[in-house]
Design a protein around this motif. Structure first.
Motif: not given
Length: 277
Positions: A14-15, A18, A138, A163, A167, A170, A255-256, A259, A262-263
């Motif tokens: 997934k990462q 992304l 990241c 961003t 992170y 995160r 922390y998820q 995401d 970010i999306l």
């Protein structure tokens, strides 16, 4: 955990997806009107491969830490395989951007290779260096997407800084969740200041991201409604998570959850490119 499950776990698909899509989206608004061309495709593959190589190397180098996570253990019996794969993947990613994009992107990809090589041995031992280094890696897909074009779009510098702050937050949240696994291996912020103070620092990082993302929203050309609303939704999400981290008495942010923000940002930029009203 069987071989297939282990492969999925250590490769972080997934990462990687992304990272690749993120680099491509930034290249969309930096490299001419085409949706697909050689630089855009190459930078997407490079970002995804860099993420994959980083993950494999980190699991291989810090296998003892992941084995200690009794709530989510990962046992690596042959780390040499991961380390060899990592080297091959990074070399491929560097060659791809060097041939199809240019020297600037290749320098970023090569820098990732060096940083990740040092990360599991030196750079991840003390929290300020660890967290800043991880956040920079990241953010590298955005930087590569930017370098793949003309670098004139006014929103991208603020997007990079926002961003980076996300992170950094995160990493702070992850350190708070992984304090037992890190003990004896790393010296992290919650070990020095306690969990409550660490999550407040993470919250302030997210709050800083809100400032930069507001600048992004204000710099959108012609202020189309849908992309603006998507960015505003991401800003509200990060502000909400920041408030929980700063003011809550217990850790209530995974922390998820970041995401999703970010999306939303990625969707906003795609909306700008696609001409959404």
């Amino acid at each position: 955990m069987n071989t297939w499950e282990l492969a999925i776990k250590v490769s972080l698909p997934k990462q990687c997806l992304l990272a690749g899509i993120g680099a491509w989206i930034i290249a969309l608004i930096s490299n001419g009107p085409e949706w697909l061309n050689q630089p855009k495709i190459a930078v997407a593959f490079c970002a995804a491969f860099s993420c994959l190589g980083s993950s494999l190397f980190h699991y291989g180098m810090r296998r003892e830490m992941y084995a200690k996570k009794w709530w989510d253990p990962v046992v690596i019996k042959k780390p040499i395989i991961l380390l060899a794969l990592r080297a091959s993947i990074f070399v491929i990613s560097i060659l791809i951007v060097m041939i199809f994009v240019g020297a600037a992107c290749a320098v970023v990809a090569a820098g990732n290779f060096v940083i990740i090589a040092l990360y599991g041995k030196v750079l991840d031992r003390i929290w300020p260096i660890k967290n800043i280094t991880a956040a920079m890696v990241c953010v590298s897909p955005i930087i590569m997407g930017w370098l793949a074009g003309n670098r004139l779009n006014p929103i991208i510098p603020s997007l990079i800084l926002g961003t980076l702050c996300v992170y950094l937050g995160r990493e702070g949240i992850k350190d708070t969740e992984d304090i037992e696994a890190n003990r004896g291996i790393r010296f992290t912020l919650p070990m020095m200041m306690g969990k409550l103070a660490a999550m407040r620092v993470a919250g302030w990082c997210l709050l800083a991201s809100v400032v930069f993302y507001l600048q992004v929203a204000l710099k959108i050309p012609e202020h189309p409604i849908m992309p603006f609303l998507l960015i505003l939704s991401a800003i509200c999400l990060f502000a909400l998570l920041a408030s929980r981290l700063i003011f809550a008495s217990k850790l209530k942010v995974k922390y998820q959850n970041l995401d999703l923000g970010i999306l939303l940002l990625m969707a906003a930029i795609l909306g700008m490119k696609g001409g959404l009203p």
